[in-house]
Design a protein around this motif. Structure first.
Motif, PDB file in Angstrom:
ATOM      1  N   SER A  15       0.864  -1.185   0.000  1.00  0.00           N
ATOM      2  CA  SER A  15       0.000   0.000   0.000  1.00  0.00           C
ATOM      3  C   SER A  15       0.897   1.230   0.000  1.00  0.00           C
ATOM      4  O   SER A  15       1.882   1.296   0.735  1.00  0.00           O
ATOM      5  N   GLY A  16       0.552   2.183  -0.811  1.00  0.00           N
ATOM      6  CA  GLY A  16       1.340   3.402  -0.863  1.00  0.00           C
ATOM      7  C   GLY A  16       2.551   3.331  -1.770  1.00  0.00           C
ATOM      8  O   GLY A  16       3.349   4.257  -1.780  1.00  0.00           O
ATOM      9  N   PHE A  17       2.727   2.242  -2.529  1.00  0.00           N
ATOM     10  CA  PHE A  17       3.839   2.043  -3.454  1.00  0.00           C
ATOM     11  C   PHE A  17       5.164   1.983  -2.701  1.00  0.00           C
ATOM     12  O   PHE A  17       5.727   2.992  -2.290  1.00  0.00           O
ATOM     13  N   GLY A  18       5.629   0.751  -2.522  1.00  0.00           N
ATOM     14  CA  GLY A  18       6.934   0.563  -1.899  1.00  0.00           C
ATOM     15  C   GLY A  18       6.891   0.242  -0.425  1.00  0.00           C
ATOM     16  O   GLY A  18       7.944   0.101   0.204  1.00  0.00           O
ATOM     17  N   LEU A  19       5.712   0.141   0.161  1.00  0.00           N
ATOM     18  CA  LEU A  19       5.557  -0.179   1.564  1.00  0.00           C
ATOM     19  C   LEU A  19       5.167  -1.646   1.689  1.00  0.00           C
ATOM     20  O   LEU A  19       4.096  -2.052   1.225  1.00  0.00           O
TER      21      LEU A  19
END
Length: 456
Positions: A15-19
């Protein structure tokens, strides 16, 4: 265990790109223990020398299941304003606001403002490295690139502007790099590492958000094609035929209805999921993919994978299960790509004198399959109709035959149907106002219930 499930597609948050909740060195490990995440044990697992993804890989290896790592290609739960949203906003976005399609103060016309813009080479490089790290560091059978969470990939599209070949080439270039690394890892370990994608079920819609789907299939960049999510645009046969044209297996995604109220509850019933799966198998799809279905004890896990089991089980069919979803939210004019009929409380049919409405209902059941064994279905057509006082004020035809004996009660008009009236395939309803009735009713919903009973 002992179910029809043969593959698990496991998303480590993203979620949130890269998390992520796996032990990433490229992205950011999600260790938040605030709010609804107070019980997050990711940090504890990593300190023990493992992580959620490794645990899933080990479980699948012990139980002879396939395991795919699923990456949400642009998840924007951090944009929706829920209690969870602030905790999902990653360091990457805080430090590189220029990567985003908008801001909290200057939101785009389409999609979530926290979506990253894949026009930036740095974003595409990170997406590749996220995938590469898992391919090289975990014994997964494949990776899923989930383009339905969420389908905003370019700032131009988010602003309502059309995309061109340049954006399509950017995403195709990313897919080629991912295919190269999966092939390299596969060769080194002596067994395949597959690439699955989950995308909208329309070539045109995909192109509108930056996905050159048919090109990806033609270039052998995809091993498994998974279709639909928030919305479905075409009959299942459309995407099945597309995938099979390129020898790519197609899995139909069944996810929960977001239609509110009682209409949504019955659409999320066991009987509804059975009907949806039966139509999937009838379309020639290679399997069923369940999304956002969280009941591990549901009987569906032992039903949906076998049409022979499904055929004798009670079902309810709808013209529309998911409504129009967010087709227009993620893409300007996205609703123009619908090629299936729409009927739900939010999109009713208005009846007028001399203007009958025609609606088609695809059915996957051959309802007469058990006739020779004394098994005949009880078929109940239910129409939710507003502004109607007398059942005789409207006419209802099914496949050219006028129905009779309708009973109107509390806004629902019920007909018991003869089994030979319902066809496997498309069933055509024609609903009109009878001359002289003086009414203008509204049809909010149509349900076809099939209940199998042994005849006495």
């Amino acid at each position: 265990m002992g179910s029809h499930v043969d593959s698990i597609f496991y998303c480590t948050w993203s979620s949130g790109f890269g998390l992520f909740t796996h032990n990433t060195k490229v992205g950011e490990v999600f260790t938040c223990k605030q709010g609804m995440f107070a019980d997050n044990i990711t940090r504890d697992l990593i300190e023990q020398g493992t992580d959620p993804l490794q645990i899933m890989v080990d479980f699948c290896r012990r139980n002879d299941l396939e395991i795919f790592w699923s990456m949400r290609m642009n998840d924007t739960h951090d944009a929706w304003g829920g209690d969870y949203s602030p905790y999902l906003f990653p360091k990457l976005k805080r430090e590189h606001a220029e990567y985003l399609v908008g801001s909290k103060e200057d939101r785009p016309k389409h999609g979530g403002w926290t979506a990253v813009d894949y026009a930036h080479p740095q974003v595409r490089e990170l997406a590749f490295r996220f995938v590469e790290e898992v391919c090289c560091g975990y014994d997964v059978d494949g990776v899923e690139l989930d383009f339905f969470r969420h389908p905003t990939f370019f700032k131009r599209a988010a602003m309502g502007l059309p995309l061109g070949q340049e954006e399509l080439d950017m995403m195709t270039g990313l897919m080629r790099r991912i295919r190269e690394v999966t092939e390299e890892v596969a060769e080194g370990r002596g067994r395949p590492l597959l690439v699955a994608v989950r995308v909208p079920d329309s070539v045109e819609y995909c192109r509108g958000i930056g996905i050159d789907l048919e090109r990806w299939l033609a270039e052998d960049l995809v091993d498994i094609l998974i279709a639909t999510g928030y919305f479905r645009l075409n009959p299942w046969e459309y995407i099945v035929d597309l995938g099979h044209r390129y020898d790519v297996p197609v899995y139909a995604c069944l996810s929960e209805s977001r239609i509110p109220g009682e209409a949504g509850e019955v659409r999320n019933s066991i009987e509804s999921y059975r009907a949806r799966a039966m139509k999937v198998w009838d379309s020639g799809a290679d399997g069923v993919y369940m999304f956002n279905f969280f009941d591990p004890y549901s009987p569906l896990w032992r039903e949906l994978g076998d049409p022979e089991i499904l055929k004798g089980l009670d079902k309810v069919y709808f013209v529309t299960v998911r409504g129009i979803g967010n087709a227009g939210f993620f893409l300007a004019g996205g609703e123009r790509y619908f090629r299936i009929p729409i009927l739900a409380p939010q999109r009713p049919l208005k009846l007028e004198m001399n203007r009958p409405q025609v609606i088609e209902l695809p059915v996957g059941d051959d309802v007469l399959w058990g006739k020779d064994r004394g098994i005949l279905p009880e078929l109940n057509l239910r129409l939710q109709v507003g502004d109607l006082k007398d059942a005789e004020d409207i006419s209802v035809e099914l496949n050219g035959e006028l129905l009779s004996g309708g009973i109107l009660s509390r806004g629902w008009l019920d007909y018991m149907l003869k089994p030979d009236l319902v066809r496997k395939g498309v069933n055509r309803f024609k609903i009109g106002v009878k001359p002289g009735s003086g009414v203008t009713p509204v049809v909010f919903d149509l349900q076809l219930w099939i209940r199998y009973r042994e005849s006495s």
